[in-house]
Motif scaffolding. Sequence first.
Motif, PDB file in Angstrom:
ATOM      1  N   LEU A  90      41.355  89.722  64.677  1.00 16.06           N
ATOM      2  CA  LEU A  90      41.915  90.741  64.271  1.00 16.06           C
ATOM      3  C   LEU A  90      42.633  90.613  62.919  1.00 16.06           C
ATOM      4  O   LEU A  90      42.997  91.626  62.106  1.00 16.06           O
ATOM      5  N   ASN A  91      42.850  89.352  62.453  1.00 14.03           N
ATOM      6  CA  ASN A  91      43.879  88.984  61.287  1.00 14.03           C
ATOM      7  C   ASN A  91      45.033  89.891  61.521  1.00 14.03           C
ATOM      8  O   ASN A  91      45.604  90.480  60.754  1.00 14.03           O
ATOM      9  N   LYS A  92      45.510  89.505  62.608  1.00 18.70           N
ATOM     10  CA  LYS A  92      47.126  90.186  63.044  1.00 18.70           C
ATOM     11  C   LYS A  92      47.860  88.980  63.581  1.00 18.70           C
ATOM     12  O   LYS A  92      47.366  87.987  64.339  1.00 18.70           O
ATOM     13  N   PRO A  93      49.270  88.917  63.398  1.00 21.92           N
ATOM     14  CA  PRO A  93      50.098  88.025  64.022  1.00 21.92           C
ATOM     15  C   PRO A  93      50.248  88.276  65.526  1.00 21.92           C
ATOM     16  O   PRO A  93      49.933  89.561  65.938  1.00 21.92           O
ATOM     17  N   ILE A  94      50.248  87.406  66.225  1.00 28.05           N
ATOM     18  CA  ILE A  94      50.465  87.497  67.707  1.00 28.05           C
ATOM     19  C   ILE A  94      51.380  88.752  68.079  1.00 28.05           C
ATOM     20  O   ILE A  94      51.128  89.276  68.998  1.00 28.05           O
ATOM     21  N   LEU A  95      52.682  88.534  67.421  1.00 26.84           N
ATOM     22  CA  LEU A  95      53.689  89.803  67.876  1.00 26.84           C
ATOM     23  C   LEU A  95      53.060  91.158  67.501  1.00 26.84           C
ATOM     24  O   LEU A  95      53.617  91.886  67.830  1.00 26.84           O
ATOM     25  N   LYS A  96      52.112  91.174  66.773  1.00 27.38           N
ATOM     26  CA  LYS A  96      51.687  92.615  66.391  1.00 27.38           C
ATOM     27  C   LYS A  96      50.592  93.036  67.235  1.00 27.38           C
ATOM     28  O   LYS A  96      50.005  94.175  67.059  1.00 27.38           O
ATOM     29  N   LEU A  97      50.169  92.042  67.925  1.00 26.49           N
ATOM     30  CA  LEU A  97      48.700  92.711  68.951  1.00 26.49           C
ATOM     31  C   LEU A  97      49.211  93.629  69.851  1.00 26.49           C
ATOM     32  O   LEU A  97      50.552  93.849  70.441  1.00 26.49           O
ATOM     33  N   ALA A  98      48.549  94.550  70.143  1.00 27.78           N
ATOM     34  CA  ALA A  98      48.704  95.781  70.891  1.00 27.78           C
ATOM     35  C   ALA A  98      47.705  95.884  72.188  1.00 27.78           C
ATOM     36  O   ALA A  98      47.027  95.114  72.349  1.00 27.78           O
ATOM     37  N   ASP A  99      48.437  96.701  73.220  1.00 26.21           N
ATOM     38  CA  ASP A  99      47.490  96.591  74.496  1.00 26.21           C
ATOM     39  C   ASP A  99      46.024  97.066  74.197  1.00 26.21           C
ATOM     40  O   ASP A  99      45.249  96.443  74.664  1.00 26.21           O
ATOM     41  N   ARG A 100      45.762  97.870  73.191  1.00 27.29           N
ATOM     42  CA  ARG A 100      44.534  98.327  72.827  1.00 27.29           C
ATOM     43  C   ARG A 100      43.726  97.172  72.244  1.00 27.29           C
ATOM     44  O   ARG A 100      42.496  96.949  72.572  1.00 27.29           O
ATOM     45  N   ASP A 101      44.370  96.205  71.519  1.00 28.62           N
ATOM     46  CA  ASP A 101      43.426  95.152  70.955  1.00 28.62           C
ATOM     47  C   ASP A 101      43.183  94.410  72.084  1.00 28.62           C
ATOM     48  O   ASP A 101      41.940  93.799  72.183  1.00 28.62           O
ATOM     49  N   TYR A 102      43.976  93.980  73.058  1.00 22.51           N
ATOM     50  CA  TYR A 102      43.563  93.385  74.395  1.00 22.51           C
ATOM     51  C   TYR A 102      42.303  94.100  74.861  1.00 22.51           C
ATOM     52  O   TYR A 102      41.275  93.422  75.388  1.00 22.51           O
ATOM     53  N   ARG A 154      66.376  90.593  55.073  1.00 21.57           N
ATOM     54  CA  ARG A 154      66.020  91.819  54.471  1.00 21.57           C
ATOM     55  C   ARG A 154      64.600  92.070  54.236  1.00 21.57           C
ATOM     56  O   ARG A 154      63.851  93.156  54.028  1.00 21.57           O
ATOM     57  N   LYS A 155      63.595  91.169  54.630  1.00 25.73           N
ATOM     58  CA  LYS A 155      62.063  91.196  54.457  1.00 25.73           C
ATOM     59  C   LYS A 155      61.285  90.605  55.536  1.00 25.73           C
ATOM     60  O   LYS A 155      62.017  89.587  56.121  1.00 25.73           O
ATOM     61  N   GLU A 156      60.258  91.388  55.865  1.00 31.08           N
ATOM     62  CA  GLU A 156      59.479  90.640  56.928  1.00 31.08           C
ATOM     63  C   GLU A 156      58.907  89.128  56.552  1.00 31.08           C
ATOM     64  O   GLU A 156      58.565  89.319  55.180  1.00 31.08           O
ATOM     65  N   LEU A 157      58.849  88.117  57.124  1.00 27.35           N
ATOM     66  CA  LEU A 157      58.375  86.759  56.715  1.00 27.35           C
ATOM     67  C   LEU A 157      57.208  86.515  57.460  1.00 27.35           C
ATOM     68  O   LEU A 157      57.306  86.418  58.653  1.00 27.35           O
ATOM     69  N   SER A 158      56.325  85.890  56.631  1.00 25.09           N
ATOM     70  CA  SER A 158      55.058  85.688  57.407  1.00 25.09           C
ATOM     71  C   SER A 158      54.646  84.097  57.104  1.00 25.09           C
ATOM     72  O   SER A 158      54.992  83.849  55.916  1.00 25.09           O
ATOM     73  N   PHE A 159      54.560  83.580  57.919  1.00 23.08           N
ATOM     74  CA  PHE A 159      54.317  82.130  57.718  1.00 23.08           C
ATOM     75  C   PHE A 159      53.173  81.409  58.579  1.00 23.08           C
ATOM     76  O   PHE A 159      52.813  81.921  59.540  1.00 23.08           O
ATOM     77  N   LEU A 160      52.353  80.601  57.600  1.00 26.11           N
ATOM     78  CA  LEU A 160      51.349  79.768  58.401  1.00 26.11           C
ATOM     79  C   LEU A 160      51.837  78.610  59.089  1.00 26.11           C
ATOM     80  O   LEU A 160      52.570  77.869  58.089  1.00 26.11           O
ATOM     81  N   VAL A 161      51.553  78.305  60.103  1.00 29.83           N
ATOM     82  CA  VAL A 161      51.954  77.043  60.945  1.00 29.83           C
ATOM     83  C   VAL A 161      50.882  76.213  61.314  1.00 29.83           C
ATOM     84  O   VAL A 161      49.988  76.863  61.769  1.00 29.83           O
TER      85      VAL A 161
END
Length: 178
Positions: A90-102, A154-161
């Motif tokens: 879904l190209n979404k971060p894990i913390l942004k997954l919703a019930d509907r996605d599952y 102050r901003k949302e931080l996205s990072f690839l690990v």
Amino acid sequence: MGVGTILKAKRIVIMAYGMKKAEIVKKTVEGEMSTDVPATFLQTHGDVTFVMDENAAKDLTRFETPWIVGDCEWTKDLKRKAVVWLSQKLNKPILKLADRDYNDNGMSEILGEGGAYEVNIKMFNHFQHTITGWPGANEMRMTPIVLKELIQIRKELSFLVHIQTMTGSLWEVLFCAW
């Protein structure tokens, strides 16, 4: 002997062993019928048995993503694999997954009483605690990266690990912290 002759048999048994056979096994069993892979025409036969080891079967949907095919036994490792798969799909971060996605992806069984929020937090925390400052974490063990050090207020931080899984393979997972 051609495919037509083989298809006239009452019973067909196909055997495949080893990782080198995984790609052709997937094409044969799950692929579209094609003259490029004549074995795909075996899908039309009424009595075909495929005998293969785990390595040859590894790319089949029922092994790679069993929740798509039907019910499965949700072990901790399978849950982790499924959540990472869903996040990447879904190209979404894990913390942004919703019930509907599952639910839309055959994974509603893992939601439990807490829903996506609880699953996401557990998975995020698990992966967060596997992060080290040393590539591969082999030679020198460094303390896990503390999420608080990475958050910019102050901003949302996205990072690839890169996360080293229990098997030692590396997965790229997009995490989002806020």
